[in-house]
Scaffold this motif. Structure first.
Motif, mmCIF file in Angstrom:
data_model
loop_
_atom_site.group_PDB
_atom_site.id
_atom_site.type_symbol
_atom_site.label_atom_id
_atom_site.label_comp_id
_atom_site.label_asym_id
_atom_site.label_seq_id
_atom_site.Cartn_x
_atom_site.Cartn_y
_atom_site.Cartn_z
ATOM 1 N N TYR A 96 1.110 -0.948 -0.194
ATOM 2 C CA TYR A 96 -0.266 -0.080 0.195
ATOM 3 C C TYR A 96 1.359 1.080 -0.454
ATOM 4 N N ALA A 97 0.787 2.200 -0.638
ATOM 5 C CA ALA A 97 1.674 3.066 -1.106
ATOM 6 C C ALA A 97 0.789 4.956 -0.833
ATOM 7 N N LEU A 98 1.438 5.591 0.238
ATOM 8 C CA LEU A 98 0.034 6.489 0.496
ATOM 9 C C LEU A 98 0.785 7.806 -0.392
ATOM 10 N N LYS A 99 0.533 8.649 -0.667
ATOM 11 C CA LYS A 99 1.178 10.374 -1.635
ATOM 12 C C LYS A 99 0.088 11.019 -0.513
ATOM 13 N N VAL A 100 1.232 11.841 0.447
ATOM 14 C CA VAL A 100 0.772 12.418 1.651
ATOM 15 C C VAL A 100 0.846 14.280 1.395
ATOM 16 N N ARG A 101 1.070 14.402 0.260
ATOM 17 C CA ARG A 101 1.339 15.571 -0.612
ATOM 18 C C ARG A 101 0.126 15.496 -1.315
ATOM 19 N N PRO A 102 0.085 17.189 -1.633
ATOM 20 C CA PRO A 102 -1.101 16.990 -2.367
ATOM 21 C C PRO A 102 -1.514 16.900 -3.741
ATOM 22 N N PRO A 103 -2.027 16.614 -4.546
ATOM 23 C CA PRO A 103 -3.755 15.955 -3.553
ATOM 24 C C PRO A 103 -2.833 14.205 -3.310
ATOM 25 N N VAL A 104 -3.807 14.256 -2.345
ATOM 26 C CA VAL A 104 -3.577 12.952 -1.269
ATOM 27 C C VAL A 104 -3.983 11.585 -2.524
ATOM 28 N N MET A 105 -3.306 10.621 -2.406
ATOM 29 C CA MET A 105 -3.511 9.595 -3.612
ATOM 30 C C MET A 105 -2.911 8.277 -2.411
ATOM 31 N N ALA A 106 -3.560 7.338 -2.998
ATOM 32 C CA ALA A 106 -3.487 6.206 -2.319
ATOM 33 C C ALA A 106 -3.347 4.815 -3.741
ATOM 34 N N TYR A 107 -2.574 3.669 -2.987
ATOM 35 C CA TYR A 107 -2.521 2.786 -3.725
ATOM 36 C C TYR A 107 -2.912 1.315 -3.066
ATOM 37 N N TRP A 108 -3.162 0.648 -3.877
ATOM 38 C CA TRP A 108 -3.303 -0.991 -3.786
ATOM 39 C C TRP A 108 -2.502 -1.878 -4.995
ATOM 40 N N GLY A 109 -1.592 -2.480 -3.705
ATOM 41 C CA GLY A 109 -1.117 -4.373 -5.046
ATOM 42 C C GLY A 109 -1.917 -4.232 -4.644
ATOM 43 N N GLN A 110 -1.631 -6.159 -6.001
ATOM 44 C CA GLN A 110 -2.846 -6.938 -6.471
ATOM 45 C C GLN A 110 -2.603 -8.192 -5.119
ATOM 46 N N GLY A 111 -1.684 -7.403 -4.202
ATOM 47 C CA GLY A 111 -1.294 -8.979 -2.926
ATOM 48 C C GLY A 111 -0.585 -10.597 -3.136
ATOM 49 N N THR A 112 -0.063 -10.688 -2.138
ATOM 50 C CA THR A 112 0.575 -11.598 -2.494
ATOM 51 C C THR A 112 0.449 -12.755 -1.609
ATOM 52 N N GLN A 113 0.274 -14.472 -2.144
ATOM 53 C CA GLN A 113 0.173 -15.395 -0.939
ATOM 54 C C GLN A 113 1.118 -15.928 -0.015
ATOM 55 N N VAL A 114 1.366 -16.181 1.218
ATOM 56 C CA VAL A 114 2.356 -16.402 1.675
ATOM 57 C C VAL A 114 1.819 -17.817 3.198
ATOM 58 N N THR A 115 2.358 -19.057 2.882
ATOM 59 C CA THR A 115 1.714 -19.695 3.779
ATOM 60 C C THR A 115 2.620 -20.252 4.071
ATOM 61 N N VAL A 116 2.450 -20.349 5.490
ATOM 62 C CA VAL A 116 3.387 -20.995 6.639
ATOM 63 C C VAL A 116 3.204 -22.257 6.816
ATOM 64 N N SER A 117 3.225 -23.812 6.429
ATOM 65 C CA SER A 117 2.712 -24.540 6.866
ATOM 66 C C SER A 117 4.064 -25.533 6.762
ATOM 67 N N SER A 118 3.864 -26.376 7.818
ATOM 68 C CA SER A 118 4.282 -28.173 8.407
ATOM 69 C C SER A 118 4.341 -28.698 7.057
#
Length: 118
Positions: A96-118
């Protein structure tokens, strides 16, 4: 406009490590506050780590001492180094990216799966 692309997720065993990457397009990376969020099944999305343009960082208590966020402004990329992974770290991890200088803008990525399992 900024596009975020995460990579580096996968299936690992408890105690192992992973490094997530989030590559940003556009010219504003140096002024973006960059964050990693995660969302486990049935749970709310939570902020995991934060790094501002000055390089200041913060972490949720559950990952302190195990995860490290860093940024490479020359590559417009933010990383999440995850060590000593636990099953509770299993989630989709989002950049997630946030530009706090005007104009304020926010952006999301699509995500990546992390699985921790034995």
């Amino acid at each position: 406009q900024v596009q975020l692309v995460e990579s580096g997720g996968g299936l690992v065993q408890p105690g192992e490590s992973l490094r997530l990457s989030c590559a940003a397009s556009g010219r504003d990376f140096g002024i973006l506050s960059m964050n990693w969020y995660r969302q486990a099944p049935g749970k709310q999305r939570e902020l995991v780590a934060f790094i501002n343009p000055a390089g200041d960082t913060n972490y949720v208590d559950s990952v302190k001492g195990r995860f490290t966020i860093s940024r490479d402004n020359a590559k417009s990329t933010v990383y999440l180094h995850m060590n000593s992974l636990k099953p509770d770290d299993t989630a989709v991890y989002y950049c997630y990216a946030l530009k706090v200088r005007p104009p304020v803008m926010a952006y999301w990525g699509q995500g990546t799966q992390v699985t921790v399992s034995s």
